[in-house]
Motif scaffolding. Structure first.
Motif, PDB file in Angstrom:
ATOM      1  N   GLN A   1       2.733   9.371 -13.941  1.00 30.40           N
ATOM      2  CA  GLN A   1       2.327   8.116 -14.566  1.00 30.40           C
ATOM      3  C   GLN A   1       0.846   8.151 -14.936  1.00 30.40           C
ATOM      4  N   TYR A   2       0.025   8.737 -14.073  1.00 32.71           N
ATOM      5  CA  TYR A   2      -1.399   8.848 -14.391  1.00 32.71           C
ATOM      6  C   TYR A   2      -1.602   9.681 -15.656  1.00 32.71           C
ATOM      7  N   GLN A   3      -0.887  10.792 -15.760  1.00 31.85           N
ATOM      8  CA  GLN A   3      -1.062  11.682 -16.903  1.00 31.85           C
ATOM      9  C   GLN A   3      -0.543  11.074 -18.208  1.00 31.85           C
ATOM     10  N   ARG A   4       0.316  10.088 -18.114  1.00 30.69           N
ATOM     11  CA  ARG A   4       0.714   9.362 -19.318  1.00 30.69           C
ATOM     12  C   ARG A   4      -0.449   8.556 -19.876  1.00 30.69           C
ATOM     13  N   ASN A   5      -1.348   8.139 -18.996  1.00 33.22           N
ATOM     14  CA  ASN A   5      -2.502   7.338 -19.402  1.00 33.22           C
ATOM     15  C   ASN A   5      -3.748   8.172 -19.665  1.00 33.22           C
ATOM     16  N   PHE A   6      -3.826   9.337 -19.013  1.00 32.96           N
ATOM     17  CA  PHE A   6      -4.984  10.218 -19.180  1.00 32.96           C
ATOM     18  C   PHE A   6      -4.453  11.650 -19.200  1.00 32.96           C
ATOM     19  N   PRO A   7      -4.220  12.206 -20.371  1.00 31.25           N
ATOM     20  CA  PRO A   7      -3.599  13.530 -20.470  1.00 31.25           C
ATOM     21  C   PRO A   7      -4.399  14.624 -19.764  1.00 31.25           C
ATOM     22  N   VAL A   8      -3.711  15.681 -19.411  1.00 31.77           N
ATOM     23  CA  VAL A   8      -4.301  16.826 -18.719  1.00 31.77           C
ATOM     24  C   VAL A   8      -5.381  17.465 -19.583  1.00 31.77           C
ATOM     25  N   SER A   9      -6.460  17.898 -18.941  1.00 32.25           N
ATOM     26  CA  SER A   9      -7.547  18.576 -19.654  1.00 32.25           C
ATOM     27  C   SER A   9      -7.125  19.987 -20.043  1.00 32.25           C
ATOM     28  N   GLU A  10      -7.735  20.475 -21.108  1.00 29.43           N
ATOM     29  CA  GLU A  10      -7.545  21.872 -21.502  1.00 29.43           C
ATOM     30  C   GLU A  10      -8.537  22.764 -20.738  1.00 29.43           C
ATOM     31  N   PRO A  11      -8.090  23.963 -20.343  1.00 25.64           N
ATOM     32  CA  PRO A  11      -6.791  24.586 -20.532  1.00 25.64           C
ATOM     33  C   PRO A  11      -5.709  23.933 -19.657  1.00 25.64           C
ATOM     34  N   GLU A  12      -4.667  23.443 -20.305  1.00 23.48           N
ATOM     35  CA  GLU A  12      -3.612  22.728 -19.596  1.00 23.48           C
ATOM     36  C   GLU A  12      -2.886  23.612 -18.596  1.00 23.48           C
ATOM     37  N   ASP A  13      -2.782  24.910 -18.903  1.00 26.72           N
ATOM     38  CA  ASP A  13      -2.075  25.821 -18.001  1.00 26.72           C
ATOM     39  C   ASP A  13      -2.769  25.964 -16.656  1.00 26.72           C
TER      40      ASP A  13
ATOM     41  N   GLN B   1       0.842  -1.195   0.000  1.00 26.92           N
ATOM     42  CA  GLN B   1       0.000   0.000   0.000  1.00 26.92           C
ATOM     43  C   GLN B   1       0.879   1.249   0.000  1.00 26.92           C
ATOM     44  N   PRO B   2       0.631   2.178  -0.942  1.00 30.80           N
ATOM     45  CA  PRO B   2      -0.201   2.011  -2.127  1.00 30.80           C
ATOM     46  C   PRO B   2       0.495   1.111  -3.140  1.00 30.80           C
ATOM     47  N   PRO B   3      -0.188   0.675  -4.174  1.00 29.06           N
ATOM     48  CA  PRO B   3       0.454  -0.175  -5.183  1.00 29.06           C
ATOM     49  C   PRO B   3       1.553   0.595  -5.924  1.00 29.06           C
ATOM     50  N   GLU B   4       2.420  -0.147  -6.602  1.00 28.84           N
ATOM     51  CA  GLU B   4       3.453   0.529  -7.394  1.00 28.84           C
ATOM     52  C   GLU B   4       2.770   1.394  -8.454  1.00 28.84           C
ATOM     53  N   PRO B   5       3.370   2.520  -8.832  1.00 31.89           N
ATOM     54  CA  PRO B   5       2.640   3.530  -9.599  1.00 31.89           C
ATOM     55  C   PRO B   5       2.297   3.177 -11.037  1.00 31.89           C
ATOM     56  N   ILE B   6       3.103   2.401 -11.722  1.00 27.10           N
ATOM     57  CA  ILE B   6       2.888   2.214 -13.153  1.00 27.10           C
ATOM     58  C   ILE B   6       1.594   1.455 -13.428  1.00 27.10           C
ATOM     59  N   ARG B   7       1.448   0.275 -12.839  1.00 28.09           N
ATOM     60  CA  ARG B   7       0.236  -0.521 -13.084  1.00 28.09           C
ATOM     61  C   ARG B   7      -0.977   0.122 -12.406  1.00 28.09           C
ATOM     62  N   PHE B   8      -0.782   0.668 -11.209  1.00 29.09           N
ATOM     63  CA  PHE B   8      -1.892   1.273 -10.478  1.00 29.09           C
ATOM     64  C   PHE B   8      -2.513   2.433 -11.251  1.00 29.09           C
ATOM     65  N   THR B   9      -1.685   3.360 -11.714  1.00 35.55           N
ATOM     66  CA  THR B   9      -2.236   4.524 -12.419  1.00 35.55           C
ATOM     67  C   THR B   9      -2.823   4.129 -13.764  1.00 35.55           C
ATOM     68  N   ALA B  10      -2.271   3.090 -14.395  1.00 38.72           N
ATOM     69  CA  ALA B  10      -2.846   2.607 -15.651  1.00 38.72           C
ATOM     70  C   ALA B  10      -4.252   2.065 -15.418  1.00 38.72           C
TER      71      ALA B  10
ATOM     72  N   LEU C   1      -6.245   2.816 -12.910  1.00 42.45           N
ATOM     73  CA  LEU C   1      -7.104   3.926 -12.496  1.00 42.45           C
ATOM     74  C   LEU C   1      -7.582   4.712 -13.720  1.00 42.45           C
ATOM     75  N   ALA C   2      -6.660   5.045 -14.604  1.00 45.49           N
ATOM     76  CA  ALA C   2      -7.035   5.777 -15.813  1.00 45.49           C
ATOM     77  C   ALA C   2      -7.972   4.949 -16.687  1.00 45.49           C
ATOM     78  N   GLU C   3      -7.749   3.652 -16.736  1.00 40.07           N
ATOM     79  CA  GLU C   3      -8.618   2.758 -17.502  1.00 40.07           C
ATOM     80  C   GLU C   3     -10.042   2.787 -16.963  1.00 40.07           C
ATOM     81  N   MET C   4     -10.181   2.786 -15.630  1.00 36.49           N
ATOM     82  CA  MET C   4     -11.511   2.877 -15.029  1.00 36.49           C
ATOM     83  C   MET C   4     -12.171   4.203 -15.393  1.00 36.49           C
ATOM     84  N   HIS C   5     -11.417   5.294 -15.279  1.00 40.81           N
ATOM     85  CA  HIS C   5     -11.975   6.600 -15.611  1.00 40.81           C
ATOM     86  C   HIS C   5     -12.461   6.643 -17.056  1.00 40.81           C
ATOM     87  N   LYS C   6     -11.647   6.127 -17.957  1.00 42.85           N
ATOM     88  CA  LYS C   6     -11.991   6.167 -19.378  1.00 42.85           C
ATOM     89  C   LYS C   6     -13.153   5.238 -19.721  1.00 42.85           C
TER      90      LYS C   6
END
Length: 394
Positions: free
Chosen positions: A294-306, A139-148, A150-155
């Motif tokens: 790692q999360y943002q690699r799977n689910f890019p930032v929303s616009e406006p990105e700034d 806990q928490p899980p390692e970031p690469i698989r975990f964030t992938a 999580l992003a998959e669930m969101h999508k």
């Protein structure tokens, strides 16, 4: 040191933030647990017998147990039990049940399957749920698989109405979140959530004039400035199912499958970036920028990105305000920022300084110095955020 391997590159990262924390304590199987007769009635397979029942781990608001059972055809099956005795126990257990039900329906491996919830026969004010048992590991899980995942669930999730919100108010501990109802406007849903929490905080904790000024500016200027652009000028965002309370203690690696999973959530359909607001707090292991990147690699930032950093700070206020209401001794609402804590007052003042400085100075009568940006990290790839990259040995 905590070493994280990136399978897409030839580098490993040594994460200084994660290295500061001791290992998360794993749940311990304890003494015998008395099984209420309604638990037996709630078991999903009729005629199942409980072979053993023991306490399992800890829960801030209730009791948890591991039930080892035998089905009528002789198979062994294990269930997780959680019970709460509290004036809001019914809503708390139903919220937990509906959350993991929603997540499991989208990503079965990412949440335990829930089976039943209801009151004890012996203690009608005590409510419980039964779910699939998952063996809690890292806990928490390692970031690469975990964030992938999580992003998959969101999508993959789809709001049943196509709108933001939920069919009930889910609960953070005993606090109902005003995230129910349905709206096409994310701004409207979020304003209800944070506005309610700030008002509840004022009821629970002493207020002061400057706090009220900043709270008003947050509702009338800052929230519209940051959230309205997400759904205007040709931009739009999808209502995504979120866990709603992701921190170190609510996510783990399943020791039996090696897959990450989540529990104890506060689900509703939201802007996906709301999920990572809780990761801003430096008290969490998930605050490591490795998880956000790692999360943002799977689910890019929303616009406006700034606006990402400001939105992240805004979203973090909901989690921190819940914490301030539940744990007043933390003094999180009025403390200055430290390495361990982000002050709610300073966070709101930061946002007001960025987006309505003139109104802020007028409201405060220019009595307080207005600091620059407070807390939080931008995630530009060119900056160093406490994560040292090291070449992998050949």
């Amino acid at each position: 040191m905590v070493i994280i391997m990136d399978p897409k590159s030839s580098t490993m990262t040594v994460d200084a933030h994660l290295a500061k924390f001791p290992p998360f304590e794993k749940p311990i199987i304890g003494g015998n647990f008395e099984v209420d007769e309604n638990i037996l009635k709630g078991l999903p397979i009729l005629g199942t017998q409980v072979i053993s029942a023991h306490t399992y781990g800890n829960s801030l608001w209730g009791r948890t147990a591991k039930l080892i059972c035998r089905t009528p055809d002789g198979k062994s099956v294990t269930y997780f039990h959680k019970a709460i005795e509290h004036e809001n126990a019914s809503q708390m257990i139903q919220s937990d049940f509906e959350t993991i039900k929603a997540i499991h329906s989208v990503s079965p491996s990412f949440a335990p399957e829930p089976y039943f919830w209801g009151p004890y026969a012996s203690i009608p004010t005590c409510y419980f749920l039964l779910a699939e048992f998952r063996n809690v590991g890292q806990q928490p899980p390692e970031p690469i698989r975990f964030t992938a995942r999580l992003a998959e669930m969101h999508k993959s999730s789809a709001s049943p109405t196509g709108k933001f919100g939920f069919h009930m108010r889910t609960m953070t501990g005993p606090i109902p979140q005003h995230n129910d109802g349905w709206s096409d406007s994310w701004e409207e849903i979020f304003t209800n959530i944070l506005g309610h929490l700030l008002d509840l905080d004022t009821e629970k904790n002493p207020s002061w004039p400057e706090f009220e000024v900043i709270k008003h500016l947050m509702k009338t200027i800052v929230i519209p400035r940051l959230l309205r652009p997400l759904q205007s000028d040709g931009r739009n965002i999808k209502p995504c199912l979120v866990h709603g309370d992701l921190w170190d203690g609510n996510a783990a690696t399943d020791l039996d499958t090696g897959e990450p999973f989540v529990f104890d959530g506060v689900a509703f359909y939201a802007h996906n970036e709301f999920e990572t607001g809780n990761w801003r707090a430096p008290r969490h292991r998930l605050s490591s920028s490795v998880y956000v990147r790692q999360y943002q690699r799977n689910f890019p930032v929303s616009e406006p990105e700034d606006d990402w950093d400001a939105r992240n700070l805004l979203y973090s206020l909901t989690y921190n305000t819940n914490a301030a209401i539940l744990f007043p001794a933390m003094k999180q609402r009025d403390a200055i920022n430290t390495k361990e804590m982000l002050s709610i007052f300073e966070g709101m003042k930061d946002l007001c300084t960025r987006f309505c400085k003139d109104e802020l100075l007028a409201g405060l009568g220019e009595k307080l110095p207005i600091k620059g940006r407070i807390g939080g990290e931008s995630l530009d790839e060119d900056e160093d955020y406490g994560v040292e990259e090291v070449e992998e040995d050949e």
